[in-house]
Design an enzyme around this catalytic site. Sequence first.
Site, short mmCIF file in Angstrom:
data_model
loop_
_atom_site.label_atom_id
_atom_site.label_comp_id
_atom_site.label_asym_id
_atom_site.label_seq_id
_atom_site.Cartn_x
_atom_site.Cartn_y
_atom_site.Cartn_z
N HIS A 1 0.84 -1.21 0.00
CA HIS A 1 0.00 0.00 0.00
C HIS A 1 0.87 1.26 0.00
O HIS A 1 0.58 2.24 -0.69
CB HIS A 1 -0.88 0.06 1.26
CG HIS A 1 -1.86 -1.06 1.41
ND1 HIS A 1 -1.93 -1.87 2.53
CD2 HIS A 1 -2.85 -1.50 0.58
CE1 HIS A 1 -2.91 -2.74 2.38
NE2 HIS A 1 -3.47 -2.56 1.20
N LYS B 1 -15.18 -8.58 3.43
CA LYS B 1 -14.02 -8.98 4.24
C LYS B 1 -14.21 -8.62 5.71
O LYS B 1 -14.50 -7.46 6.02
CB LYS B 1 -12.78 -8.21 3.78
CG LYS B 1 -12.12 -8.68 2.52
CD LYS B 1 -10.81 -7.90 2.39
CE LYS B 1 -10.24 -7.92 0.99
NZ LYS B 1 -9.19 -6.89 0.85
N ARG C 1 -2.11 -5.94 -8.45
CA ARG C 1 -0.95 -6.81 -8.19
C ARG C 1 -0.79 -7.88 -9.26
O ARG C 1 0.31 -8.27 -9.60
CB ARG C 1 -1.10 -7.49 -6.82
CG ARG C 1 -0.98 -6.54 -5.66
CD ARG C 1 -1.48 -7.15 -4.40
NE ARG C 1 -2.89 -7.51 -4.56
CZ ARG C 1 -3.65 -7.97 -3.57
NH1 ARG C 1 -3.15 -8.16 -2.37
NH2 ARG C 1 -4.91 -8.25 -3.78
N SER D 1 -2.85 -7.77 2.89
CA SER D 1 -3.12 -7.70 4.32
C SER D 1 -3.46 -9.09 4.85
O SER D 1 -3.08 -9.44 5.97
CB SER D 1 -4.27 -6.75 4.60
OG SER D 1 -3.94 -5.45 4.14
#
Length: 161
Positions: free
Chosen positions: A17, A41, A92, A130
Amino acid sequence: MKLAIYPGSFDPVTFGHIEIISRAAKMFDKLIVLVSVNPLKPNSFTREERLEMLSETVQVEGFDNVEVDSYDGLLIDYFKQRDADVIVRGLRAVSDFEYEFQMAQANRKLCPKAETVFLASKSEYTYFSSSVVKQIGMFGGDIKDFVPEYILGRIANRLKK
Ligand code: PNS
């Protein structure tokens, strides 16, 4: 003035990040890093904890034109309230693309002015997330390569609980 918003869960913030923040901050006059709600999430850190870690990151890294904020509603409502120009997201891998593309299209449907800009992650951060940090930390593994040392202790202690 070009105002960009970089939304995410940041649960917790990682080097991946931070690299996106650093690059986006150079591209726009002002960048808001927005702690948002992802209904898909569950979070491990409270909103306050995530805000605190991001604020410390912005301060330590010296990101002068970066503000940290949170919003519990639709990203696009915040975007409109702030009269922003751009939404920034990191990509990503190809596996991120479908979900990100869907979000970008939905946000533009809700507000035609909303442009989403994707920044390709640096290759060393393509597997960073994360969730990976949380799994390693929960089992007492070393997360020093994933998060900055100034918030490492806080993250590690919290995940072990
Ligand atoms: O870091 P994440 O979890 O991939 O970020 C996803 C996030 C929080 C940016 C996304 O879920 C979001 O925008 N949440 C706010 C609610 C919203 O506007 N949802 C609709 C998106 S089309």
